[in-house]
Design a protein around this motif. Structure first.
Motif, PDB file in Angstrom:
ATOM      1  N   VAL A  49      49.678  50.507  52.631  1.00 60.25           N
ATOM      2  CA  VAL A  49      50.579  51.493  52.053  1.00 60.25           C
ATOM      3  C   VAL A  49      49.760  52.731  51.718  1.00 60.25           C
ATOM      4  O   VAL A  49      48.730  52.641  51.042  1.00 60.25           O
ATOM      5  CB  VAL A  49      51.280  50.937  50.795  1.00 60.25           C
ATOM      6  N   GLY A  50      50.215  53.881  52.179  1.00 49.38           N
ATOM      7  CA  GLY A  50      49.484  55.133  51.986  1.00 49.38           C
ATOM      8  C   GLY A  50      49.351  55.534  50.527  1.00 49.38           C
ATOM      9  O   GLY A  50      50.175  55.185  49.680  1.00 49.38           O
ATOM     10  N   LYS A  51      48.289  56.287  50.258  1.00 49.42           N
ATOM     11  CA  LYS A  51      47.982  56.712  48.890  1.00 49.42           C
ATOM     12  C   LYS A  51      49.112  57.519  48.264  1.00 49.42           C
ATOM     13  O   LYS A  51      49.397  57.372  47.077  1.00 49.42           O
ATOM     14  CB  LYS A  51      46.684  57.526  48.865  1.00 49.42           C
ATOM     15  N   ASP A  52      49.752  58.378  49.052  1.00 50.30           N
ATOM     16  CA  ASP A  52      50.828  59.205  48.504  1.00 50.30           C
ATOM     17  C   ASP A  52      52.000  58.344  48.033  1.00 50.30           C
ATOM     18  O   ASP A  52      52.574  58.592  46.971  1.00 50.30           O
ATOM     19  CB  ASP A  52      51.317  60.223  49.533  1.00 50.30           C
ATOM     20  N   LEU A  53      52.356  57.345  48.828  1.00 52.56           N
ATOM     21  CA  LEU A  53      53.458  56.463  48.444  1.00 52.56           C
ATOM     22  C   LEU A  53      53.084  55.584  47.260  1.00 52.56           C
ATOM     23  O   LEU A  53      53.903  55.352  46.366  1.00 52.56           O
ATOM     24  CB  LEU A  53      53.898  55.620  49.641  1.00 52.56           C
ATOM     25  N   VAL A  54      51.853  55.118  47.227  1.00 50.99           N
ATOM     26  CA  VAL A  54      51.384  54.325  46.082  1.00 50.99           C
ATOM     27  C   VAL A  54      51.461  55.174  44.810  1.00 50.99           C
ATOM     28  O   VAL A  54      51.977  54.718  43.775  1.00 50.99           O
ATOM     29  CB  VAL A  54      49.947  53.806  46.306  1.00 50.99           C
ATOM     30  N   ALA A  55      51.001  56.409  44.884  1.00 55.90           N
ATOM     31  CA  ALA A  55      51.024  57.291  43.715  1.00 55.90           C
ATOM     32  C   ALA A  55      52.458  57.582  43.278  1.00 55.90           C
ATOM     33  O   ALA A  55      52.766  57.564  42.081  1.00 55.90           O
ATOM     34  CB  ALA A  55      50.283  58.592  44.017  1.00 55.90           C
ATOM     35  N   ALA A  56      53.341  57.834  44.241  1.00 55.69           N
ATOM     36  CA  ALA A  56      54.725  58.161  43.912  1.00 55.69           C
ATOM     37  C   ALA A  56      55.463  56.973  43.308  1.00 55.69           C
ATOM     38  O   ALA A  56      56.363  57.156  42.484  1.00 55.69           O
ATOM     39  CB  ALA A  56      55.454  58.646  45.166  1.00 55.69           C
ATOM     40  N   LEU A  82      50.499  45.541  47.767  1.00 54.71           N
ATOM     41  CA  LEU A  82      49.961  46.578  46.885  1.00 54.71           C
ATOM     42  C   LEU A  82      48.869  45.964  46.017  1.00 54.71           C
ATOM     43  O   LEU A  82      49.116  45.013  45.277  1.00 54.71           O
ATOM     44  CB  LEU A  82      51.052  47.163  45.990  1.00 54.71           C
ATOM     45  N   GLN A  83      47.674  46.480  46.141  1.00 56.21           N
ATOM     46  CA  GLN A  83      46.529  46.014  45.365  1.00 56.21           C
ATOM     47  C   GLN A  83      46.013  47.164  44.513  1.00 56.21           C
ATOM     48  O   GLN A  83      45.251  47.997  44.978  1.00 56.21           O
ATOM     49  CB  GLN A  83      45.423  45.495  46.301  1.00 56.21           C
ATOM     50  N   TRP A  84      46.490  47.246  43.286  1.00 56.06           N
ATOM     51  CA  TRP A  84      46.088  48.318  42.392  1.00 56.06           C
ATOM     52  C   TRP A  84      44.746  47.987  41.739  1.00 56.06           C
ATOM     53  O   TRP A  84      44.351  46.830  41.614  1.00 56.06           O
ATOM     54  CB  TRP A  84      47.119  48.521  41.304  1.00 56.06           C
ATOM     55  N   THR A  85      44.074  49.055  41.274  1.00 55.04           N
ATOM     56  CA  THR A  85      42.819  48.916  40.540  1.00 55.04           C
ATOM     57  C   THR A  85      42.996  49.479  39.131  1.00 55.04           C
ATOM     58  O   THR A  85      43.963  50.216  38.862  1.00 55.04           O
ATOM     59  CB  THR A  85      41.684  49.689  41.232  1.00 55.04           C
ATOM     60  N   ASP A  86      42.050  49.163  38.255  1.00 53.15           N
ATOM     61  CA  ASP A  86      42.067  49.738  36.903  1.00 53.15           C
ATOM     62  C   ASP A  86      42.065  51.254  36.965  1.00 53.15           C
ATOM     63  O   ASP A  86      42.766  51.914  36.200  1.00 53.15           O
ATOM     64  CB  ASP A  86      40.829  49.288  36.111  1.00 53.15           C
ATOM     65  N   GLY A  87      41.252  51.795  37.867  1.00 54.48           N
ATOM     66  CA  GLY A  87      41.119  53.239  37.988  1.00 54.48           C
ATOM     67  C   GLY A  87      42.391  53.937  38.424  1.00 54.48           C
ATOM     68  O   GLY A  87      42.554  55.125  38.191  1.00 54.48           O
TER      69      GLY A  87
END
Length: 108
Positions: free
Chosen positions: A3-10, A42-47
């Motif tokens: 999943v692209g960074k833009d979609l993850v952020a949105a 989706l694998q999120w990080t603390d950062g």
């Protein structure tokens, strides 16, 4: 699938608000819940998570308080505020508009 960074952020704000609508939670548990809800896609990080949580707190959508876990560890727990619930409702409507538009075009 990556999943692209833009979609993850949105998607971060509505996902976090939706998870907190299930009940209060702490950072690591939120990360695990995102992975669970996405089937591991989706694998999120603390950062990635904590800047969003801090912004949501500044905007009054979540409240944070230190608490103790069942294992005795101190953790910062986040809970949804009334204002956050209103924002979640708005975010869900917006995502429904995007989803409808996509389904009417690309997925025929």
């Amino acid at each position: 699938m990556n999943v692209g960074k833009d979609l993850v952020a949105a998607s971060a704000t509505p996902l976090i608000l939706a998870i907190l609508s299930e009940g209060e939670s702490y950072g690591y548990a939120i990360i695990k819940r995102v992975a669970e809800l996405s089937g591991g896609e989706l694998q999120w990080t603390d950062g990635m998570l904590y800047p969003v949580l801090h912004r949501l707190e500044r905007n009054g959508f979540v409240k944070a308080a230190w608490g103790q876990s069942e294992s005795g560890r101190h953790r910062k727990y986040y809970r949804l505020t009334d204002r956050g619930q209103d924002e979640l409702t708005s975010q869900r409507r917006q995502w429904q508009v995007v989803d409808t538009a996509l389904r009417r075009t690309m997925f025929k």
